[in-house]
Motif scaffolding. Structure first.
Motif, PDB file in Angstrom:
ATOM      1  N   VAL A 161       0.839  -1.194   0.000  1.00 27.06           N
ATOM      2  CA  VAL A 161       0.000   0.000   0.000  1.00 27.06           C
ATOM      3  C   VAL A 161       0.880   1.253   0.000  1.00 27.06           C
ATOM      4  O   VAL A 161       0.607   2.218  -0.715  1.00 27.06           O
ATOM      5  CB  VAL A 161      -0.982  -0.011   1.192  1.00 27.06           C
ATOM      6  CG1 VAL A 161      -1.647   1.345   1.377  1.00 27.06           C
ATOM      7  CG2 VAL A 161      -2.031  -1.093   0.978  1.00 27.06           C
ATOM      8  N   THR A 162       1.957   1.221   0.762  1.00 31.55           N
ATOM      9  CA  THR A 162       2.907   2.333   0.762  1.00 31.55           C
ATOM     10  C   THR A 162       3.493   2.532  -0.634  1.00 31.55           C
ATOM     11  O   THR A 162       3.569   3.655  -1.132  1.00 31.55           O
ATOM     12  CB  THR A 162       4.033   2.097   1.790  1.00 31.55           C
ATOM     13  OG1 THR A 162       3.457   1.998   3.090  1.00 31.55           O
ATOM     14  CG2 THR A 162       5.053   3.216   1.752  1.00 31.55           C
ATOM     15  N   GLY A 163       3.901   1.436  -1.278  1.00 25.93           N
ATOM     16  CA  GLY A 163       4.437   1.540  -2.633  1.00 25.93           C
ATOM     17  C   GLY A 163       3.420   2.108  -3.603  1.00 25.93           C
ATOM     18  O   GLY A 163       3.748   2.945  -4.444  1.00 25.93           O
ATOM     19  N   GLY A 164       2.169   1.668  -3.490  1.00 29.37           N
ATOM     20  CA  GLY A 164       1.117   2.199  -4.346  1.00 29.37           C
ATOM     21  C   GLY A 164       0.884   3.684  -4.115  1.00 29.37           C
ATOM     22  O   GLY A 164       0.724   4.456  -5.063  1.00 29.37           O
ATOM     23  N   LEU A 165       0.885   4.088  -2.855  1.00 34.05           N
ATOM     24  CA  LEU A 165       0.715   5.507  -2.531  1.00 34.05           C
ATOM     25  C   LEU A 165       1.892   6.336  -3.030  1.00 34.05           C
ATOM     26  O   LEU A 165       1.706   7.455  -3.528  1.00 34.05           O
ATOM     27  CB  LEU A 165       0.542   5.686  -1.021  1.00 34.05           C
ATOM     28  CG  LEU A 165      -0.786   5.220  -0.446  1.00 34.05           C
ATOM     29  CD1 LEU A 165      -0.763   5.288   1.082  1.00 34.05           C
ATOM     30  CD2 LEU A 165      -1.930   6.038  -1.004  1.00 34.05           C
ATOM     31  N   LEU A 166       3.091   5.798  -2.903  1.00 29.09           N
ATOM     32  CA  LEU A 166       4.260   6.528  -3.394  1.00 29.09           C
ATOM     33  C   LEU A 166       4.195   6.714  -4.907  1.00 29.09           C
ATOM     34  O   LEU A 166       4.538   7.789  -5.418  1.00 29.09           O
ATOM     35  CB  LEU A 166       5.555   5.815  -2.987  1.00 29.09           C
ATOM     36  CG  LEU A 166       5.883   5.829  -1.500  1.00 29.09           C
ATOM     37  CD1 LEU A 166       7.145   5.029  -1.213  1.00 29.09           C
ATOM     38  CD2 LEU A 166       6.015   7.250  -0.977  1.00 29.09           C
ATOM     39  N   LEU A 167       3.750   5.695  -5.628  1.00 30.57           N
ATOM     40  CA  LEU A 167       3.579   5.844  -7.071  1.00 30.57           C
ATOM     41  C   LEU A 167       2.524   6.897  -7.380  1.00 30.57           C
ATOM     42  O   LEU A 167       2.694   7.709  -8.302  1.00 30.57           O
ATOM     43  CB  LEU A 167       3.195   4.516  -7.718  1.00 30.57           C
ATOM     44  CG  LEU A 167       4.341   3.594  -8.107  1.00 30.57           C
ATOM     45  CD1 LEU A 167       3.804   2.285  -8.656  1.00 30.57           C
ATOM     46  CD2 LEU A 167       5.259   4.249  -9.111  1.00 30.57           C
ATOM     47  N   ALA A 168       1.432   6.884  -6.625  1.00 33.32           N
ATOM     48  CA  ALA A 168       0.391   7.892  -6.836  1.00 33.32           C
ATOM     49  C   ALA A 168       0.939   9.291  -6.580  1.00 33.32           C
ATOM     50  O   ALA A 168       0.674  10.222  -7.349  1.00 33.32           O
ATOM     51  CB  ALA A 168      -0.806   7.604  -5.942  1.00 33.32           C
ATOM     52  N   LEU A 169       1.719   9.440  -5.524  1.00 34.39           N
ATOM     53  CA  LEU A 169       2.321  10.741  -5.221  1.00 34.39           C
ATOM     54  C   LEU A 169       3.318  11.171  -6.289  1.00 34.39           C
ATOM     55  O   LEU A 169       3.533  12.367  -6.495  1.00 34.39           O
ATOM     56  CB  LEU A 169       3.006  10.699  -3.849  1.00 34.39           C
ATOM     57  CG  LEU A 169       2.077  10.607  -2.643  1.00 34.39           C
ATOM     58  CD1 LEU A 169       2.883  10.366  -1.376  1.00 34.39           C
ATOM     59  CD2 LEU A 169       1.229  11.874  -2.531  1.00 34.39           C
TER      60      LEU A 169
ATOM     61  N   GLY B 121       2.806  10.834  -9.316  1.00 35.01           N
ATOM     62  CA  GLY B 121       2.047  11.148 -10.516  1.00 35.01           C
ATOM     63  C   GLY B 121       1.614   9.948 -11.325  1.00 35.01           C
ATOM     64  O   GLY B 121       1.192  10.081 -12.467  1.00 35.01           O
ATOM     65  N   SER B 122       1.700   8.759 -10.752  1.00 30.61           N
ATOM     66  CA  SER B 122       1.325   7.525 -11.450  1.00 30.61           C
ATOM     67  C   SER B 122       0.318   6.727 -10.619  1.00 30.61           C
ATOM     68  O   SER B 122       0.635   5.636 -10.130  1.00 30.61           O
ATOM     69  CB  SER B 122       2.568   6.685 -11.722  1.00 30.61           C
ATOM     70  OG  SER B 122       3.499   7.392 -12.501  1.00 30.61           O
ATOM     71  N   PRO B 123      -0.911   7.248 -10.462  1.00 35.05           N
ATOM     72  CA  PRO B 123      -1.875   6.545  -9.613  1.00 35.05           C
ATOM     73  C   PRO B 123      -2.327   5.201 -10.178  1.00 35.05           C
ATOM     74  O   PRO B 123      -2.579   4.274  -9.406  1.00 35.05           O
ATOM     75  CB  PRO B 123      -3.038   7.529  -9.499  1.00 35.05           C
ATOM     76  CG  PRO B 123      -2.911   8.425 -10.680  1.00 35.05           C
ATOM     77  CD  PRO B 123      -1.442   8.498 -10.990  1.00 35.05           C
TER      78      PRO B 123
END
Length: 111
Positions: free
Chosen positions: A75-83, A85-87
């Protein structure tokens, strides 16, 4: 089938590390901070994974604890990608991990 799922799990773990680095190197700050975040975030996730989630983890956890730490990492990795600019890739990383984990669980403990 289990071998394919395990290979996918490894690829997803590597993608998790790359996602953390991508986030750090795309921060809109000076290069020293980007360098620190781009190298430090993946290192932090790798250390947490090695301590709690790897097959030879230094800190053995019950299955539920291990699953919780793995989920938190992804989940952290997914959030970092979203942050960064790659949600959509962030959501795919988390979603693919969840599906792979569920299928591995079913393969290990068939219904």
């Amino acid at each position: 089938m289990k071998g394919v799922l395990l290979a996918l799990a490894l690829l997803l773990e590597l993608a998790l590390i790359v996602a953390a680095g991508w986030w750090g190197f795309t921060l809109d700050v000076g290069w020293p901070v980007r360098l620190l975040a781009g190298l430090g975030a993946p290192l932090l996730i790798a250390v947490v994974w090695g301590l709690f989630c790897s097959p030879r983890a230094s800190v053995p956890l019950p299955a539920s604890g291990k699953l919780t730490v793995q989920a938190a990492c992804f989940v952290t990795g997914g959030l970092l990608l979203a942050l960064a600019g790659s949600p959509v890739p962030g959501a795919l990383l988390v979603g693919l991990w969840a599906v792979d984990k569920a299928l591995l669980t079913l393969a290990h403990h068939p219904v």
